[in-house]
Design a protein around this motif. Structure first.
Motif, PDB file in Angstrom:
ATOM      1  N   SER A   1     -17.421  13.202 -15.847  1.00  0.00           N
ATOM      2  CA  SER A   1     -17.606  12.000 -15.343  1.00  0.00           C
ATOM      3  C   SER A   1     -16.238  11.506 -14.818  1.00  0.00           C
ATOM      4  O   SER A   1     -15.352  12.124 -15.000  1.00  0.00           O
ATOM      5  CB  SER A   1     -17.530  10.960 -16.576  1.00  0.00           C
TER       6      SER A   1
ATOM      7  N   SER B   1     -10.656  11.530 -13.883  1.00  0.00           N
ATOM      8  CA  SER B   1     -11.539  11.398 -15.169  1.00  0.00           C
ATOM      9  C   SER B   1     -10.818  10.233 -15.887  1.00  0.00           C
ATOM     10  O   SER B   1      -9.434  10.256 -16.102  1.00  0.00           O
ATOM     11  CB  SER B   1     -11.861  12.090 -15.942  1.00  0.00           C
TER      12      SER B   1
ATOM     13  N   ASN C   1     -20.167  14.870 -10.581  1.00  0.00           N
ATOM     14  CA  ASN C   1     -20.082  13.936 -11.642  1.00  0.00           C
ATOM     15  C   ASN C   1     -21.086  13.845 -12.400  1.00  0.00           C
ATOM     16  O   ASN C   1     -22.249  14.278 -11.911  1.00  0.00           O
ATOM     17  CB  ASN C   1     -19.581  12.627 -11.349  1.00  0.00           C
ATOM     18  N   ASP C   2     -21.089  13.279 -13.641  1.00  0.00           N
ATOM     19  CA  ASP C   2     -22.370  13.673 -14.530  1.00  0.00           C
ATOM     20  C   ASP C   2     -23.430  13.030 -13.933  1.00  0.00           C
ATOM     21  O   ASP C   2     -24.771  13.427 -14.354  1.00  0.00           O
ATOM     22  CB  ASP C   2     -22.142  13.001 -15.981  1.00  0.00           C
TER      23      ASP C   2
ATOM     24  N   GLY D   1     -23.660   6.479 -15.673  1.00  0.00           N
ATOM     25  CA  GLY D   1     -23.415   7.305 -14.535  1.00  0.00           C
ATOM     26  C   GLY D   1     -24.589   7.195 -13.674  1.00  0.00           C
ATOM     27  O   GLY D   1     -25.571   6.596 -14.176  1.00  0.00           O
TER      28      GLY D   1
END
Length: 378
Positions: A155, A167, A195-196, A226
């Motif tokens: 993330s 992050s 990113n997630d 997300g």
């Protein structure tokens, strides 16, 4: 996606494949098994081309004929399947409370999974934990298998096109991590960093449901929120890889509930005066605790503006809910949310559908799908 494509790390077997070969492989992978007629319909390839491509893929030991199934008329159709352990995908998921390392077969069957739970607020600690697990994993992989790459999910937002990431938990620590040096060079294969939200979107796009959608915006409801946008089967990641950063639209106020595990845990803790655990969350859901109802009402309110922004700016066919937030709560959110669309003279713009993905561990499926996603798109 952030990677430095190393041509010398492209496997010899992949060098023998062209775009049409990959279309056939992708169709089989998406369906687990597929007849030639089904593949032709999905890919638009002619019967003659498909016969030639299938023969070549069988000669390379990538696919095989599976079994005969009775067709509607004429000769029985023969299903094609992907052979096991020809192509493998590695995944690393960095989360605030755990680090997970995975190895999946190209059929999306999990071969290896190791998860270390704890507090991973330090980039150094998280990276060290991942390397220990990866060293163990790579020592067990058959040398005849082809590693398509390592997918990494974390993330945060990327600070440049080279893949440096910031992050929330350790901004300075993560921003100095060179993922290509840490993973690609150490294990001599491609490394893809997302990113997630994007990672989960890639995973969903390679499922049968996701592949059938013209476009979708995925909301990953985990410890935080997300997002990722896929259109025409391709991830829209923006100039620096930060497209889909939907969490910023929920505001910076910590008092406004939002559909995350962290928010729910805090809400239950405030109501009881005692810090809530994951077990407390599940118990509250199972017993239909009225505190959950109150939290859901607040979340529906907090989601109105972000969902309207998604609808207005991106116009997706579907908005997908997934993640670690309990499935029952995701479904209740989807049932109570009403997206307002532009309206003039009594006519309103079409609204996206809301779909709750019941696939478990979509982020884990997504991170090991990243190498496959770019295999099909390079």
């Amino acid at each position: 996606m952030h990677t430095q494509i190393q041509k010398n790390s492209i496997s010899q077997i992949e060098k023998k494949l062209n775009v049409s070969h990959k279309k056939v492989i992708e169709s089989i992978r998406r369906n687990k098994k597929a007849s030639r007629a089904q593949i032709a319909k999905e890919t638009g390839l002619s019967t003659q081309s498909l016969t030639r491509l299938a023969q070549h893929l069988m000669a390379l030991n990538i696919i095989s004929e599976h079994s005969k199934v009775e067709g509607l008329r004429g000769q029985p159709a023969i299903s094609l399947t992907l052979n096991k352990n020809i192509f493998l995908c590695v995944g690393v998921v960095f989360e605030h409370d755990r680090v997970t390392v995975l190895l999946d077969d190209f059929n999306r069957d999990n071969i290896f999974r190791e998860c270390e739970e704890g507090v991973f607020l330090s980039a150094k600690k998280a990276i060290s934990t991942a390397i220990t697990m990866l060293d163990s994993l790579f020592s067990t992989i058959n040398k005849d298998s082809t590693i398509l790459g390592i997918g990494v999910s974390i993330s945060g937002f990327f600070t440049n096109i080279e893949g440096q990431i910031c992050s929330q938990q350790d901004p300075l620590g993560w921003s100095t991590v060179n993922f290509q040096e840490v993973f690609a060079n150490r294990y001599r294969c491609q490394c893809y960093v997302e990113n997630d939200g994007n990672a989960a979107s890639i995973g969903f796009s390679l499922t049968k449901t996701g592949g059938a959608l013209k476009s979708f915006f995925l909301l990953l409801l985990t410890l935080d929120i997300g997002g990722g946008f896929v259109s025409q089967g391709r991830l829209v990641d923006g100039a620096f890889g930060n497209a889909g950063e939907i969490s910023v639209l929920f505001g910076s106020s910590g008092n406004m509930p939002k559909p995350t595990i962290g928010s729910l845990q805090q809400y239950l803790s405030d109501a009881s005066g005692i810090k809530a655990t994951n077990e407390d969350i599940q118990k509250a859901v199972d017993t239909h605790d009225p505190v959950i109802d109150s939290w859901l009402i607040s979340c529906v309110e907090s989601m109105k503006y972000p969902l309207k922004a998604i609808q207005s700016l991106l116009d997706p066919d579907t908005i997908v809910f997934t993640g670690r937030l309990p499935l029952e709560l995701q479904k209740r959110l989807s049932e109570n949310i009403h997206i307002s669309s532009p309206s003039f003279g009594g006519l309103s713009a079409p609204k996206p559908n809301i779909f709750v993905s019941e696939t478990k561990n979509i982020l884990e499926l997504g991170v090991t799908s990243i190498p496959a996603f770019y295999f099909f798109n390079r």
